[in-house]
Scaffold this active site. Structure first.
Site, PDB file in Angstrom:
ATOM      1  N   GLU A  19       6.621 -12.555 -25.527  1.00 11.42           N
ATOM      2  CA  GLU A  19       5.916 -11.477 -25.144  1.00 11.42           C
ATOM      3  C   GLU A  19       6.645 -10.326 -25.280  1.00 11.42           C
ATOM      4  OE1 GLU A  19       2.360 -12.314 -21.802  1.00 11.42           O
ATOM      5  OE2 GLU A  19       4.377 -12.163 -20.864  1.00 11.42           O
ATOM      6  N   ASN A  78       1.474  -0.013   6.758  1.00 15.28           N
ATOM      7  CA  ASN A  78       1.798  -0.872   5.518  1.00 15.28           C
ATOM      8  C   ASN A  78       2.488  -2.052   6.081  1.00 15.28           C
ATOM      9  OD1 ASN A  78       1.980  -1.804   3.150  1.00 15.28           O
ATOM     10  ND2 ASN A  78       3.603  -0.666   2.384  1.00 15.28           N
ATOM     11  N   GLY A  79       1.896  -2.972   5.693  1.00 14.43           N
ATOM     12  CA  GLY A  79       2.480  -4.503   6.122  1.00 14.43           C
ATOM     13  C   GLY A  79       1.538  -5.304   6.961  1.00 14.43           C
ATOM     14  N   HIS A 131       9.421 -36.098 -30.366  1.00 10.49           N
ATOM     15  CA  HIS A 131       8.145 -36.246 -31.012  1.00 10.49           C
ATOM     16  C   HIS A 131       7.918 -34.972 -31.745  1.00 10.49           C
ATOM     17  CE1 HIS A 131       6.970 -39.902 -28.827  1.00 10.49           C
ATOM     18  NE2 HIS A 131       7.829 -39.468 -27.870  1.00 10.49           N
ATOM     19  N   ARG A 167       0.444   1.290  -6.376  1.00 11.88           N
ATOM     20  CA  ARG A 167       0.689   0.173  -5.680  1.00 11.88           C
ATOM     21  C   ARG A 167      -0.362  -0.662  -5.287  1.00 11.88           C
ATOM     22  NH1 ARG A 167       5.614   1.336  -3.110  1.00 11.88           N
ATOM     23  NH2 ARG A 167       5.380   0.094  -1.317  1.00 11.88           N
ATOM     24  N   LYS A 205      -2.916  -5.760 -20.690  1.00  7.40           N
ATOM     25  CA  LYS A 205      -2.814  -6.250 -19.228  1.00  7.40           C
ATOM     26  C   LYS A 205      -3.948  -7.065 -18.907  1.00  7.40           C
ATOM     27  CE  LYS A 205      -0.187  -6.705 -15.485  1.00  7.40           C
ATOM     28  NZ  LYS A 205       0.653  -7.530 -15.548  1.00  7.40           N
ATOM     29  N   LYS A 214       7.472 -15.430 -21.661  1.00  7.42           N
ATOM     30  CA  LYS A 214       7.860 -14.069 -21.526  1.00  7.42           C
ATOM     31  C   LYS A 214       8.777 -13.486 -22.715  1.00  7.42           C
ATOM     32  CE  LYS A 214       5.837 -12.860 -18.751  1.00  7.42           C
ATOM     33  NZ  LYS A 214       4.787 -13.784 -18.372  1.00  7.42           N
ATOM     34  N   GLU A 254       6.578 -20.734 -18.710  1.00  7.18           N
ATOM     35  CA  GLU A 254       6.567 -19.379 -18.435  1.00  7.18           C
ATOM     36  C   GLU A 254       7.716 -18.450 -19.037  1.00  7.18           C
ATOM     37  OE1 GLU A 254       5.187 -15.614 -16.758  1.00  7.18           O
ATOM     38  OE2 GLU A 254       4.107 -17.616 -17.523  1.00  7.18           O
ATOM     39  N   TRP A 312      -4.719  -1.687   1.331  1.00  6.65           N
ATOM     40  CA  TRP A 312      -5.448  -2.949   0.866  1.00  6.65           C
ATOM     41  C   TRP A 312      -5.701  -3.979   1.861  1.00  6.65           C
ATOM     42  CZ3 TRP A 312      -2.214  -5.625  -3.749  1.00  6.65           C
ATOM     43  CH2 TRP A 312      -3.239  -6.125  -4.772  1.00  6.65           C
ATOM     44  N   CYS A 344       0.854  -1.230  -0.055  1.00  7.75           N
ATOM     45  CA  CYS A 344       0.081   0.101  -0.067  1.00  7.75           C
ATOM     46  C   CYS A 344       0.889   1.282  -0.072  1.00  7.75           C
ATOM     47  CB  CYS A 344      -0.802  -0.105   1.317  1.00  7.75           C
ATOM     48  SG  CYS A 344      -1.733  -1.493   1.504  1.00  7.75           S
TER      49      CYS A 344
END
Length: 617
Positions: free
Chosen positions: A497, A110-111, A513, A27, A612, A494, A490, A84, A2
């Site tokens: 992309e 925050n935390g 194969h 954030r 996004k 990346k 993944e 948050w 946050c």
């Protein structure tokens, strides 16, 4: 993840606080609040939703204008926070800033305070009435309990009782010219001005007002007054604040000094995993009812994961843990295919819909289909108040903060870790693993954030060199087995992309194969060799690759000497449980894709043709 902002000086601070919070919106948050000194009293405004809601509430306090916004006054002090939710719902009652019962103390935090339940019981024994479910209010009351004329001393004494990671700023009506800030594993920086001081979770919050910055170290306490900033350690010994002149422009500052958002977010992955683990241990583990309650988890017979893109790869990694640790059969489905099939969903099936944004159209449709067939549906998302959270029976939140780069990085590792935690929870409920084994795995999970930070710091330069050397290669092949396969998939995604280089990824056993026909001397092959259970088989595949003249780049665990005999280039990562190495092994591949794209002169934050959030089919 946050945002925190604080100001003490002679300027009216409401506008300054709001401007600072707007620079911290990236954030992520679901509510916000500010508290400020006005005359002899401290005022507070909270609002659920975005900062427009907070600004509207602030305007209403003074007949259409900011309270005291144009008045000249000898002193103005205030704090603000974008929150948050981690403890307690998204309500104005739970929105920060928090106060003790008398209203004399205000804090923003925050935390996570991991022992806040224990502290609640202690405060209740002292007849303290708590008005919210948050861990932050506990801290405000604790400071009030220790206050005896010095806010700095009260904050310092409170630190001895607090467990977790956090950054906080406190103010007190008895010391109207003072703010006190402290950090422990969460960012907090001080902006040094002339006759005024700022404090925030990011330099971007106050860059337009001062460029002289002091970055606090863990457990350093900053006492800020208009004309001076003093820094102390937890024992009360003074430290000389070390300041530096920031030369960034505003755009650079929002990236916290990194050249792109994507690189910044790669570096934030340790923090994202730490936040995700903490919120799980702090809130989800106390789930007493609903589909995530232990008695419901005990009855699960099958799990279906529906997801797209990077979230699909996270599901593949999660499947390995759910099957191995919890002994539950798991199917991982591409959501766009699942939604148009006629899937068979038996009683006892749990469906996990994974979507970073919570708005992915195909994933939402697959979740709705599952619900019509009677399945319990749980959303895994990074976005509170998203469509996925409204349409599911329960929600598992990742705490990665807002991810601006289109190519997902920190949201992927947060999703994987959250699925690991779910696997451990189910294993504990159904008795698939002993408590000793589960305890060891939880401990290993706790070590991951520091390991991720270590990997980012140690591999960046060697990976950059490899990426620049291979930047003109026309094609890449990625290979992996078992826990290495989701990493290979993944990593290849990346590279596709953001570099636009044709790239394929396969289970290594499938190489003969078909994909082996693509190999030649100009084809780099990236192998994920982190799972020792299948290392001999993978080495056999690598030998076949080299026989075709292709050069091999391997990601391997520390101590794996065998791979060095079969690969031209080896990037080593710390050794841990093979399943947990997914979140470590993916980091070098993210950096490899990043540096290769940069070497080709491309915009990594906004790759062509991609969005996004995919809200259409």
């Amino acid at each position: 993840m946050c945002g925190i902002i604080g100001y003490v000086g002679s300027r009216p601070c409401q506008r300054l606080l709001l401007e600072g919070l707007r620079r911290l919106e990236y954030r992520g948050y679901d509510s916000a609040g500010i508290a400020w000194r006005e005359g002899e009293v401290t005022r507070c405004i909270r609002a659920v939703g975005n900062l427009d809601s907070l600004e509207a509430a602030l305007v209403r306090t003074a007949d259409g204008t900011y309270a005291s916004a144009t008045a000249t006054q000898p002193l103005s002090a205030g704090i603000g926070h974008t929150r948050w939710a981690t403890h307690g719902g998204v309500t104005e009652r739970n929105a920060h800033p928090h106060a003790d019962l008398s209203g004399r103390f205000r804090i923003v935090l925050n935390g996570i305070i991991e022992n806040h339940l224990e502290l609640r019981d202690r405060l209740a024994a002292d007849l303290v009435t708590l008005r919210s479910d948050t861990d932050a209010e506990v801290v405000a009351h604790l400071i009030a309990l220790y206050y005896s004329g010095s806010l700095a001393d009260a904050v310092r004494r409170s630190l001895e009782d607090l467990e977790g990671h956090y950054a906080l700023v406190a103010m007190c009506e008895d010391e109207p010219d003072t703010l006190v800030g402290v950090r422990r594993e969460c960012p907090l920086v001080v902006g040094l001005g002339s006759g005024e001081q700022f404090v925030a979770s990011s330099i971007s919050a106050f860059l337009t007002h001062t460029r002289e910055v002091a970055v606090l170290k863990d457990e350093e306490i900053a006492v800020m007054r208009p004309d001076v900033v003093e820094v102390f350690d937890v024992s009360g010994l003074p430290h000389r604040p070390v300041s530096t002149e920031v030369e960034w422009d505003d755009d650079r500052c929002e990236k916290d000094g990194f050249e792109t958002f994507m690189l910044k977010e790669i570096h934030e992955q340790g923090a994202a995993v730490r936040e995700t683990l903490s919120q799980w241990r702090g809130s989800v583990d106390r789930e007493g009812s609903g589909v995530l309650a232990p008695d419901r988890l005990r009855d699960i017979k099958r799990i279906i994961v529906v997801a797209c893109g990077t979230s699909y790869h996270a599901g593949l990694a999660g499947r390995n843990a759910l099957e191995q640790w919890a002994r539950i059969p798991v199917d991982v489905e591409v959501a766009s295919e699942f939604r148009y099939r006629e899937p068979i969903i038996e009683n006892g099936t749990l469906v996990l819909g994974i979507s970073q944004s919570g708005e992915t159209a195909d994933t939402l449709a697959a979740m709705r289909l599952a619900k019509t067939q009677g399945a319990a549906v749980v959303a895994v998302t990074n976005a509170p108040a998203s469509q996925a959270t409204r349409e599911s029976d329960a929600v598992l939140f990742t705490r990665a903060g807002l991810e601006i780069g289109v190519a997902a990085t920190k949201t992927f590792v947060a999703q994987v870790v959250l699925l690991y935690e779910l696997a451990l929870r189910i294993a504990g409920a159904n008795g698939a693993r002993s408590e000793a084994t589960l305890s060891d795995l939880r401990s290993a999970l706790e070590d991951l954030p520091a390991m991720i930070d270590r990997v980012v710091a140690s591999v960046d330069e060697p990976v950059r060199g490899l990426a620049e050397r291979l930047a003109l290669s026309p094609f890449f092949l990625y290979l992996g087995r078992l826990s290495g396969l989701p990493v290979a998939l993944e990593g290849a995604l990346k590279l596709k992309e953001i570099s636009y280089v044709p790239t394929d990824a396969y289970a290594a056993g499938e190489m003969k194969h078909g994909p082996i026909a693509l190999l030649g001397r100009e084809t780099p092959v990236v192998c994920v060799a982190t799972d020792r259970r299948v290392l001999p088989k993978l080495l056999s595949n690598v030998s076949e690759v080299r026989a075709r003249g292709a050069q091999v780049l391997a990601i391997a665990s520390d101590g794996c000497k065998e791979i060095a005999e079969h690969a031209e280039h080896v990037i080593y990562i710390p050794s841990t449980d093979p399943l947990l190495q997914v979140v470590l092994a993916v980091v070098p591949l993210q950096l490899f894709a990043y540096h290769l794209a940069r070497a080709r002169g491309l915009n990594v934050d906004q790759p062509r043709n991609l969005a996004k959030t995919v809200t259409v089919e």
